[in-house]
Motif scaffolding. Structure first.
Motif, mmCIF file in Angstrom:
data_model
loop_
_atom_site.group_PDB
_atom_site.id
_atom_site.type_symbol
_atom_site.label_atom_id
_atom_site.label_comp_id
_atom_site.label_asym_id
_atom_site.label_seq_id
_atom_site.Cartn_x
_atom_site.Cartn_y
_atom_site.Cartn_z
ATOM 1 N N ASN A 71 12.845 -0.683 5.694
ATOM 2 C CA ASN A 71 13.912 0.288 5.944
ATOM 3 C C ASN A 71 14.957 -0.175 6.949
ATOM 4 N N TYR A 72 14.536 -1.052 7.850
ATOM 5 C CA TYR A 72 15.440 -1.467 8.932
ATOM 6 C C TYR A 72 15.027 -2.850 9.400
ATOM 7 N N VAL A 73 15.986 -3.751 9.552
ATOM 8 C CA VAL A 73 15.692 -5.065 10.123
ATOM 9 C C VAL A 73 16.957 -5.604 10.789
ATOM 10 N N ARG A 74 16.793 -6.140 12.001
ATOM 11 C CA ARG A 74 17.921 -6.682 12.762
ATOM 12 C C ARG A 74 17.436 -7.845 13.629
ATOM 13 N N PRO A 75 18.328 -8.800 13.897
ATOM 14 C CA PRO A 75 18.008 -9.788 14.937
ATOM 15 C C PRO A 75 17.902 -9.085 16.282
ATOM 16 N N MET A 76 17.032 -9.568 17.143
ATOM 17 C CA MET A 76 16.922 -8.975 18.468
ATOM 18 C C MET A 76 17.873 -9.628 19.460
ATOM 19 N N LEU A 111 31.358 -20.409 13.376
ATOM 20 C CA LEU A 111 32.056 -19.140 13.151
ATOM 21 C C LEU A 111 32.429 -18.476 14.476
ATOM 22 N N PRO A 112 33.485 -17.657 14.489
ATOM 23 C CA PRO A 112 33.737 -16.817 15.666
ATOM 24 C C PRO A 112 32.526 -15.926 15.937
ATOM 25 N N GLU A 113 32.307 -15.596 17.197
ATOM 26 C CA GLU A 113 31.093 -14.870 17.561
ATOM 27 C C GLU A 113 30.960 -13.555 16.804
ATOM 28 N N TRP A 114 32.052 -12.832 16.629
ATOM 29 C CA TRP A 114 31.971 -11.538 15.949
ATOM 30 C C TRP A 114 31.550 -11.707 14.491
ATOM 31 N N LEU A 115 32.028 -12.786 13.851
ATOM 32 C CA LEU A 115 31.683 -13.031 12.460
ATOM 33 C C LEU A 115 30.238 -13.537 12.336
ATOM 34 N N TYR A 116 29.830 -14.344 13.314
ATOM 35 C CA TYR A 116 28.437 -14.811 13.344
ATOM 36 C C TYR A 116 27.487 -13.617 13.454
ATOM 37 N N ARG A 117 27.806 -12.677 14.336
ATOM 38 C CA ARG A 117 26.934 -11.510 14.518
ATOM 39 C C ARG A 117 26.931 -10.625 13.274
ATOM 40 N N LEU A 118 28.058 -10.531 12.623
ATOM 41 C CA LEU A 118 28.131 -9.749 11.381
ATOM 42 C C LEU A 118 27.200 -10.341 10.327
ATOM 43 N N TYR A 119 27.254 -11.667 10.186
ATOM 44 C CA TYR A 119 26.360 -12.349 9.244
ATOM 45 C C TYR A 119 24.900 -12.162 9.662
ATOM 46 N N ALA A 120 24.617 -12.358 10.948
ATOM 47 C CA ALA A 120 23.250 -12.245 11.448
ATOM 48 C C ALA A 120 22.675 -10.853 11.180
ATOM 49 N N GLY A 179 18.059 -14.609 12.736
ATOM 50 C CA GLY A 179 17.878 -14.693 14.174
ATOM 51 C C GLY A 179 16.546 -15.316 14.517
ATOM 52 N N ASP A 180 16.445 -15.862 15.729
ATOM 53 C CA ASP A 180 15.190 -16.473 16.169
ATOM 54 C C ASP A 180 14.125 -15.434 16.483
ATOM 55 N N THR A 181 14.534 -14.195 16.683
ATOM 56 C CA THR A 181 13.601 -13.075 16.809
ATOM 57 C C THR A 181 14.188 -11.895 16.041
ATOM 58 N N ILE A 182 13.336 -11.135 15.378
ATOM 59 C CA ILE A 182 13.800 -9.967 14.630
ATOM 60 C C ILE A 182 12.865 -8.795 14.893
#
Length: 274
Positions: free
Chosen positions: A228-233, A247-256, A262-265
Motif C-alpha cells: 500500500n505504501y513504500v518510500r525511500p527513507m 539529475l537535479p536533486e528535486w528530479l532525483y527525489r521525484l524518481y526515488a 533508496g539505500d533504505t526504504i
C-alpha cells in the motif's frame, strides 16, 4: 512448501545467493552477533553520532509520522483498522519503546519484543509498556491469542538468519485486513546499483538478507499481502555513480519516491481478507 529457493547470484556468487521465487538476496559472509545493551548503544552512536536516548525527540517525530501513514491508510481503506475499541500493535525490536509509547498515545493497545535488557527495563519501568525480553523466533506462530491490527519491525528482519521463521510469523500475527509496517536496507538503491564494490565493503556483517521493493512485492504477494505504501527513507544522490546521480536533486527525489529507489526504504502492506 518453502517460501525461498536460493541459488548462486549470477553476478556476485561470492557474496550472494538469490531466491528464485522472490529475488531476496542472502548475504553469504554474514555472521551472528549478540544483540545486548552494548551492541545497541554502540551501533546507534556509530551510525548517528549521538546516543539512542539523545535522539529521542527525532525518534518520536519519526514515530508520529509513521503512525500518521497508518492512519491515512486506514481512513482510505476501511475508515478504521478494526471494530474493537482499541487497535492492537506489535513492534518487533521495540528498543526503549518510543514508537510504542507514541502508538499508545494514538490509541493503540501495544506490545513489544526486544532483546536488550536495558531497553526492556526502560520501556517497562519508565514508560509502563508491555514489552517482553525475548527473541521473535522464540514465540510460536500460533502463540498469540489474537492477531494484531499492525505488526511493525524497523531495521530488524535483515538481522534474522531464519528467514522462513520470521516471515511466517509476520504473516501469521497480522490479522486479515491488518497492516505490516517494515523498514529495511534496500539493494535497489544508489549504492548497490551503481557502486557494488563500496556496497560490499561497507555491508554490515550481521545482515543475513537484502531486500528491495521488487523482492518484497513478490514475497508479500505469496504471503497474502498487497503493498500500500513504500518510500525511500533517505536520499543519497551523491552516492549514485550512474545517470540518476547527475539529475537535479528535486528530479532525483521525484524518481526515488516513484520507484522506491533508496539505500533504505519503509513500506506498509495490507493483509488480504480471505
Amino acid at each position: 512448501m518453502s517460501l525461498f529457493e536460493f541459488s548462486p547470484h549470477k553476478e556476485f556468487p561470492e557474496h550472494y545467493e538469490e531466491c528464485q521465487r522472490t529475488g531476496v538476496l542472502r548475504y553469504l559472509p554474514a555472521k551472528h552477533r549478540e544483540y545486548g545493551d552494548s551492541y545497541f548503544m554502540e551501533e546507534y552512536k556509530s551510525q548517528y553520532k549521538k546516543s539512542y536516548y539523545e535522539d529521542e525527540p527525532n525518534l518520536r517525530v519519526m514515530a508520529k509520522r509513521r503512525l500518521g501513514n497508518l492512519k491515512k491508510l486506514a481512513e482510505d481503506k476501511t475508515k478504521e483498522l478494526t471494530s474493537s475499541p482499541k487497535k492492537s500493535l506489535l513492534e518487533i525490536g521495540s528498543a526503549a519503546g518510543f514508537f510504542l509509547d507514541e502508538a499508545r498515545t494514538a490509541g493503540y493497545q501495544t506490545k513489544g519484543l526486544e532483546l536488550s535488557p536495558k531497553e526492556v527495563e526502560y520501556a517497562k519501568s519508565t514508560l509502563g509498556l508491555d514489552v517482553e525480553k525475548t527473541s521473535v523466533l522464540s514465540v510460536g506462530e500460533g502463540d498469540w491469542k489474537e492477531e494484531f491490527d499492525v505488526v511493525s519491525a524497523f531495521f530488524v528482519i535483515e538481522h534474522i538468519e531464519e528467514i522462513e521463521g520470521i516471515w511466517k510469523r509476520l504473516a501469521a500475527w497480522t490479522r486479515p485486513g491488518g497492516y505490516l509496517y517494515l523498514a529495511v536496507p534496500s539493494s535497489f538503491g544508489p549504492s548497490f546499483q551503481t557502486n557494488p564494490k563500496e556496497w560490499f565493503s561497507t555491508h554490515p556483517s550481521d545482515h543475513f538478507f537484502d531486500y528491495s521493493v521488487h523482492s518484497l512485492k513478490k514475497l508479500l504477494s505469496i504471503l497474502g499481502f498487497g503493498l500500500n505504501y513504500v518510500r525511500p527513507m533517505s536520499y543519497h544522490s551523491y552516492r549514485d555513480l550512474g545517470l540518476l546521480g547527475k539529475l537535479p536533486e528535486w528530479l532525483y527525489r521525484l524518481y526515488a519516491n516513484q520507484f522506491a529507489y533508496g539505500d533504505t526504504i519503509e513500506l506498509i502492506a495490507r493483509k488480504f481478507k480471505h
